[in-house]
Motif scaffolding. Sequence first.
Motif, PDB file in Angstrom:
ATOM      1  N   UNK A  38       0.834  -1.208   0.000  1.00  0.00           N
ATOM      2  CA  UNK A  38       0.000   0.000   0.000  1.00  0.00           C
ATOM      3  C   UNK A  38       0.868   1.257   0.000  1.00  0.00           C
ATOM      4  N   UNK A  39       0.275   2.339  -0.385  1.00  0.00           N
ATOM      5  CA  UNK A  39       0.949   3.621  -0.243  1.00  0.00           C
ATOM      6  C   UNK A  39       0.810   4.075   1.206  1.00  0.00           C
ATOM      7  N   UNK A  40       1.938   4.304   1.863  1.00  0.00           N
ATOM      8  CA  UNK A  40       1.930   4.705   3.272  1.00  0.00           C
ATOM      9  C   UNK A  40       2.135   6.211   3.336  1.00  0.00           C
ATOM     10  N   UNK A  41       1.126   6.967   3.747  1.00  0.00           N
ATOM     11  CA  UNK A  41       1.295   8.423   3.793  1.00  0.00           C
ATOM     12  C   UNK A  41       2.242   8.834   4.911  1.00  0.00           C
ATOM     13  N   UNK A  42       2.929   9.933   4.710  1.00  0.00           N
ATOM     14  CA  UNK A  42       3.820  10.458   5.741  1.00  0.00           C
ATOM     15  C   UNK A  42       2.976  10.978   6.903  1.00  0.00           C
ATOM     16  N   UNK A  43       3.244  10.525   8.137  1.00  0.00           N
ATOM     17  CA  UNK A  43       2.441  11.000   9.268  1.00  0.00           C
ATOM     18  C   UNK A  43       2.735  12.457   9.573  1.00  0.00           C
ATOM     19  N   UNK A  47       1.465  13.336  15.050  1.00  0.00           N
ATOM     20  CA  UNK A  47       1.429  11.891  15.271  1.00  0.00           C
ATOM     21  C   UNK A  47       2.829  11.332  15.494  1.00  0.00           C
ATOM     22  N   UNK A  48       3.804  11.775  14.703  1.00  0.00           N
ATOM     23  CA  UNK A  48       5.191  11.322  14.858  1.00  0.00           C
ATOM     24  C   UNK A  48       6.119  12.527  14.739  1.00  0.00           C
ATOM     25  N   UNK A  49       6.425  13.182  15.848  1.00  0.00           N
ATOM     26  CA  UNK A  49       7.254  14.397  15.785  1.00  0.00           C
ATOM     27  C   UNK A  49       8.650  14.174  15.216  1.00  0.00           C
ATOM     28  N   UNK A  50       9.209  12.971  15.374  1.00  0.00           N
ATOM     29  CA  UNK A  50      10.578  12.705  14.928  1.00  0.00           C
ATOM     30  C   UNK A  50      10.599  11.707  13.771  1.00  0.00           C
ATOM     31  N   UNK A  51       9.578  11.733  12.953  1.00  0.00           N
ATOM     32  CA  UNK A  51       9.459  10.759  11.867  1.00  0.00           C
ATOM     33  C   UNK A  51      10.599  10.888  10.857  1.00  0.00           C
ATOM     34  N   UNK A 134      -7.399  -2.300  25.478  1.00  0.00           N
ATOM     35  CA  UNK A 134      -8.835  -2.096  25.304  1.00  0.00           C
ATOM     36  C   UNK A 134      -9.213  -0.656  25.658  1.00  0.00           C
ATOM     37  N   UNK A 135     -10.248  -0.150  24.981  1.00  0.00           N
ATOM     38  CA  UNK A 135     -10.795   1.196  25.207  1.00  0.00           C
ATOM     39  C   UNK A 135      -9.704   2.266  25.152  1.00  0.00           C
ATOM     40  N   UNK A 136      -8.819   2.111  24.211  1.00  0.00           N
ATOM     41  CA  UNK A 136      -7.685   3.032  24.123  1.00  0.00           C
ATOM     42  C   UNK A 136      -8.136   4.412  23.670  1.00  0.00           C
ATOM     43  N   UNK A 137      -7.647   5.416  24.356  1.00  0.00           N
ATOM     44  CA  UNK A 137      -7.894   6.815  24.013  1.00  0.00           C
ATOM     45  C   UNK A 137      -6.582   7.406  23.515  1.00  0.00           C
ATOM     46  N   UNK A 138      -6.603   8.027  22.340  1.00  0.00           N
ATOM     47  CA  UNK A 138      -5.398   8.605  21.737  1.00  0.00           C
ATOM     48  C   UNK A 138      -5.498  10.123  21.691  1.00  0.00           C
ATOM     49  N   UNK A 139      -4.417  10.777  22.073  1.00  0.00           N
ATOM     50  CA  UNK A 139      -4.291  12.231  21.941  1.00  0.00           C
ATOM     51  C   UNK A 139      -2.989  12.513  21.212  1.00  0.00           C
ATOM     52  N   UNK A 140      -3.048  13.285  20.141  1.00  0.00           N
ATOM     53  CA  UNK A 140      -1.872  13.722  19.394  1.00  0.00           C
ATOM     54  C   UNK A 140      -2.071  15.201  19.079  1.00  0.00           C
TER      55      UNK A 140
END
Length: 292
Positions: A38-43, A47-51, A134-140
């Motif tokens: 797949x084409x993987x978009x740049x985050x 989401x990834x500060x040091x990508x 389970x029930x993961x909450x994400x903040x970015x």
Amino acid sequence: MSLAGWIAGLALAAQQAPPALDPDLPPPAPNPAVWWSPEIPRPSSEIEPLHGRRLGRREEPVPIANGVDPLLYRLWGLQPLQNQLVRRGEMVLEVWARPSRGVRQAVIRVTTRRDGRAFVQARAGLGCCTPEIDRRVDINAELPSEQIPALKALSGDAMWGQPRDVTVDYGDGSVSPVCLDGVAWDITLLVAGQARHLRRACDDAEVGSIARALGLALNAAVGRDARFDAVFPRGADVSRQQAAYDQLIAAGGQLKPAANARPQPPAVPLPSEDEPEADAPAATPPTSQPVS
């Protein structure tokens, strides 16, 4: 064009056209090889500060010994701290909160970059009962500029010279850290060439010794998602723990290395400032709304 040639052209076009799909038959299965390419978009930086960073010729990975396996980071939707490449003038502060009662856990990671931007990645979820979190909450989210100076100054705080694991000596003997009702904390500071890890049980005086780092990390994360905030009813307020530590010191008490205290991981040499760096991340425009 003759009539015969025109008819021959129509016949050839009909042969080359794909056959009509039978509405009574299922559609053809997709090519399974496409699944693996797949084409993987740049985050985004949120989401990834040091990508995209890679070690330069004279750079070495910094040893991380905070007890968190790289695969566990991926379950929480985070790049492993072991993979984060931090350079001069940058910092990663990571905080894990593990309540002694219940299975709700949380992790906060704050990253400051040399371009003057800073970011928070926070997670909360249930650390049991299912193979995944389970029930993961994400903040970015990107942090406002007014929070950055205090975070950058944190790397020079005296707390990082404390023992990695401690017992509390109230002046009349040491008390082993037993967390019966409260939150145990693991905090890690990663700077260029070095990492420091501190573990504190839920004794208020113990936790108060790292209150400044906890307050800054919590302040970066709380207020963005009510589900995450429910894990921390007091929000970013660690004044009770700070007061307990101040009282301990004022009364002649101290934190002593625990019997099983481990040494900090070794530092690694830094390349000269003239050494070219590999794959510095391209800046991404800031977003007007937090990504969550």
